[in-house]
Design a protein around this motif. Structure first.
Motif, PDB file in Angstrom:
ATOM      1  N   VAL A 161       0.881  -1.165   0.000  1.00 15.46           N
ATOM      2  CA  VAL A 161       0.000   0.000   0.000  1.00 15.46           C
ATOM      3  C   VAL A 161       0.916   1.211   0.000  1.00 15.46           C
ATOM      4  O   VAL A 161       1.821   1.307   0.819  1.00 15.46           O
ATOM      5  CB  VAL A 161      -0.931   0.019   1.237  1.00 15.46           C
ATOM      6  N   LEU A 162       0.696   2.115  -0.959  1.00 18.13           N
ATOM      7  CA  LEU A 162       1.588   3.259  -1.138  1.00 18.13           C
ATOM      8  C   LEU A 162       0.801   4.559  -1.112  1.00 18.13           C
ATOM      9  O   LEU A 162      -0.352   4.601  -1.550  1.00 18.13           O
ATOM     10  CB  LEU A 162       2.302   3.164  -2.496  1.00 18.13           C
ATOM     11  N   SER A 163       1.458   5.615  -0.675  1.00 20.23           N
ATOM     12  CA  SER A 163       0.869   6.945  -0.811  1.00 20.23           C
ATOM     13  C   SER A 163       0.959   7.351  -2.282  1.00 20.23           C
ATOM     14  O   SER A 163       1.450   6.595  -3.118  1.00 20.23           O
ATOM     15  CB  SER A 163       1.611   7.942   0.078  1.00 20.23           C
ATOM     16  N   LYS A 164       0.525   8.550  -2.605  1.00 21.31           N
ATOM     17  CA  LYS A 164       0.551   9.015  -3.995  1.00 21.31           C
ATOM     18  C   LYS A 164       1.963   8.898  -4.556  1.00 21.31           C
ATOM     19  O   LYS A 164       2.936   9.232  -3.902  1.00 21.31           O
ATOM     20  CB  LYS A 164       0.065  10.466  -4.055  1.00 21.31           C
ATOM     21  N   GLN A 165       2.055   8.394  -5.785  1.00 22.06           N
ATOM     22  CA  GLN A 165       3.342   8.148  -6.438  1.00 22.06           C
ATOM     23  C   GLN A 165       3.498   9.019  -7.676  1.00 22.06           C
ATOM     24  O   GLN A 165       2.514   9.446  -8.275  1.00 22.06           O
ATOM     25  CB  GLN A 165       3.427   6.676  -6.867  1.00 22.06           C
ATOM     26  N   THR A 166       4.747   9.220  -8.075  1.00 18.61           N
ATOM     27  CA  THR A 166       5.025   9.887  -9.339  1.00 18.61           C
ATOM     28  C   THR A 166       4.804   8.872 -10.451  1.00 18.61           C
ATOM     29  O   THR A 166       5.403   7.793 -10.438  1.00 18.61           O
ATOM     30  CB  THR A 166       6.483  10.395  -9.378  1.00 18.61           C
ATOM     31  N   ILE A 167       3.924   9.225 -11.378  1.00 16.30           N
ATOM     32  CA  ILE A 167       3.561   8.307 -12.452  1.00 16.30           C
ATOM     33  C   ILE A 167       3.970   8.903 -13.787  1.00 16.30           C
ATOM     34  O   ILE A 167       3.688  10.066 -14.070  1.00 16.30           O
ATOM     35  CB  ILE A 167       2.045   8.015 -12.422  1.00 16.30           C
ATOM     36  N   SER A 222      -0.298  -1.313  -9.887  1.00 13.22           N
ATOM     37  CA  SER A 222      -0.671  -0.391  -8.830  1.00 13.22           C
ATOM     38  C   SER A 222      -2.071   0.127  -9.141  1.00 13.22           C
ATOM     39  O   SER A 222      -2.300   0.724 -10.193  1.00 13.22           O
ATOM     40  CB  SER A 222       0.329   0.773  -8.778  1.00 13.22           C
ATOM     41  N   LEU A 223      -3.003  -0.126  -8.243  1.00 11.68           N
ATOM     42  CA  LEU A 223      -4.375   0.337  -8.416  1.00 11.68           C
ATOM     43  C   LEU A 223      -4.512   1.684  -7.717  1.00 11.68           C
ATOM     44  O   LEU A 223      -4.312   1.782  -6.502  1.00 11.68           O
ATOM     45  CB  LEU A 223      -5.355  -0.672  -7.814  1.00 11.68           C
ATOM     46  N   ILE A 224      -4.829   2.726  -8.481  1.00  9.40           N
ATOM     47  CA  ILE A 224      -4.978   4.059  -7.906  1.00  9.40           C
ATOM     48  C   ILE A 224      -6.392   4.165  -7.349  1.00  9.40           C
ATOM     49  O   ILE A 224      -7.375   3.991  -8.069  1.00  9.40           O
ATOM     50  CB  ILE A 224      -4.716   5.154  -8.951  1.00  9.40           C
ATOM     51  N   ILE A 225      -6.470   4.440  -6.052  1.00  9.92           N
ATOM     52  CA  ILE A 225      -7.746   4.478  -5.342  1.00  9.92           C
ATOM     53  C   ILE A 225      -7.860   5.789  -4.566  1.00  9.92           C
ATOM     54  O   ILE A 225      -6.901   6.563  -4.504  1.00  9.92           O
ATOM     55  CB  ILE A 225      -7.867   3.277  -4.381  1.00  9.92           C
ATOM     56  N   ASP A 226      -9.020   6.029  -3.947  1.00  9.49           N
ATOM     57  CA  ASP A 226      -9.206   7.246  -3.158  1.00  9.49           C
ATOM     58  C   ASP A 226      -8.536   7.133  -1.796  1.00  9.49           C
ATOM     59  O   ASP A 226      -7.833   8.033  -1.365  1.00  9.49           O
ATOM     60  CB  ASP A 226     -10.694   7.545  -2.974  1.00  9.49           C
ATOM     61  N   ARG A 227      -8.784   6.023  -1.100  1.00  5.39           N
ATOM     62  CA  ARG A 227      -8.138   5.825   0.195  1.00  5.39           C
ATOM     63  C   ARG A 227      -8.232   4.373   0.607  1.00  5.39           C
ATOM     64  O   ARG A 227      -9.010   3.605   0.065  1.00  5.39           O
ATOM     65  CB  ARG A 227      -8.734   6.729   1.271  1.00  5.39           C
ATOM     66  N   VAL A 228      -7.392   4.011   1.593  1.00  6.21           N
ATOM     67  CA  VAL A 228      -7.340   2.656   2.127  1.00  6.21           C
ATOM     68  C   VAL A 228      -7.933   2.684   3.524  1.00  6.21           C
ATOM     69  O   VAL A 228      -7.728   3.630   4.277  1.00  6.21           O
ATOM     70  CB  VAL A 228      -5.881   2.147   2.189  1.00  6.21           C
ATOM     71  N   GLY A 229      -8.650   1.621   3.862  1.00  2.98           N
ATOM     72  CA  GLY A 229      -9.215   1.499   5.201  1.00  2.98           C
ATOM     73  C   GLY A 229      -8.513   0.398   5.978  1.00  2.98           C
ATOM     74  O   GLY A 229      -7.325   0.160   5.820  1.00  2.98           O
ATOM     75  N   VAL A 277      -0.864  -2.185  -4.454  1.00  5.19           N
ATOM     76  CA  VAL A 277      -0.134  -2.986  -5.429  1.00  5.19           C
ATOM     77  C   VAL A 277      -0.602  -4.436  -5.334  1.00  5.19           C
ATOM     78  O   VAL A 277      -0.630  -5.030  -4.249  1.00  5.19           O
ATOM     79  CB  VAL A 277       1.387  -2.896  -5.204  1.00  5.19           C
ATOM     80  N   VAL A 278      -1.011  -4.978  -6.492  1.00  5.72           N
ATOM     81  CA  VAL A 278      -1.461  -6.364  -6.601  1.00  5.72           C
ATOM     82  C   VAL A 278      -0.683  -7.024  -7.735  1.00  5.72           C
ATOM     83  O   VAL A 278       0.022  -6.341  -8.487  1.00  5.72           O
ATOM     84  CB  VAL A 278      -2.986  -6.443  -6.890  1.00  5.72           C
ATOM     85  N   GLU A 279      -0.817  -8.334  -7.859  1.00  5.47           N
ATOM     86  CA  GLU A 279      -0.154  -9.041  -8.951  1.00  5.47           C
ATOM     87  C   GLU A 279      -1.209  -9.696  -9.830  1.00  5.47           C
ATOM     88  O   GLU A 279      -2.198 -10.228  -9.336  1.00  5.47           O
ATOM     89  CB  GLU A 279       0.790 -10.099  -8.395  1.00  5.47           C
ATOM     90  N   PHE A 280      -1.001  -9.598 -11.137  1.00  6.88           N
ATOM     91  CA  PHE A 280      -1.903 -10.217 -12.100  1.00  6.88           C
ATOM     92  C   PHE A 280      -1.040 -10.794 -13.214  1.00  6.88           C
ATOM     93  O   PHE A 280      -0.218 -10.095 -13.794  1.00  6.88           O
ATOM     94  CB  PHE A 280      -2.882  -9.174 -12.649  1.00  6.88           C
TER      95      PHE A 280
END
Length: 150
Positions: A29-35, A89-96, A80-83
């Protein structure tokens, strides 16, 4: 030490909807990243990021699910998930939190669940105050015939 199992879910939020990803499928789980943007990639592919020397494809889940763009400048997060042996990296609003839920409480998608959620969900849990939509990483990262890979 707490043992994690297949009934543990990392909760995330997208456009006000709480979703769950099986905890065993979450690598980081990552904070906002440079993409770095990739020319001519599908709209849902935000670009790539460097995660400890590894190039990771970033998927904007709001665009993938055809949700409205973020209205404010709130800090997005990344899960971050693996497929197919590749990290995403799935960009989402927030993690709970991580929730441990009983198999007995799991339900198939109700017919009233919006189509864009049904398309990427394995089912739901009805929690006290809200619905937890369980995301299927394979469905989420398969864009029709084209895979999410850049």
């Amino acid at each position: 030490m707490e043992v994690l199992n297949k009934n543990d879910y990392v909760t995330i939020w997208l456009d006000g909807q709480m979703c769950g990803i099986p905890v065993l499928e979450v690598y980081d789980v990552l904070s906002k990243q440079t993409i770095t943007k990739i020319p001519k990639s599908p709209a849902a592919v935000a670009g790539v990021l460097n995660l400890r020397g590894q190039i990771v494809t970033a998927i904007d889940l709001r665009k993938r699910l055809k949700l409205k763009d973020r209205e404010d400048d709130s800090e997005e997060m990344n899960v971050v998930v693996e497929f197919q042996s590749e990290p995403y990296s799935l960009i989402i609003d927030r993690v709970g939190d991580v929730l441990s839920l009983s198999d007995d409480a799991f339900e198939k998608n109700p017919v009233t669940l919006e189509a864009h959620w049904q398309e990427v969900s394995t089912g739901i849990f009805r929690l006290e105050e809200e619905l937890l939509v369980i995301l299927d990483i394979e469905k989420l990262l398969s864009f029709g015939d084209a895979k999410a890979a850049a």
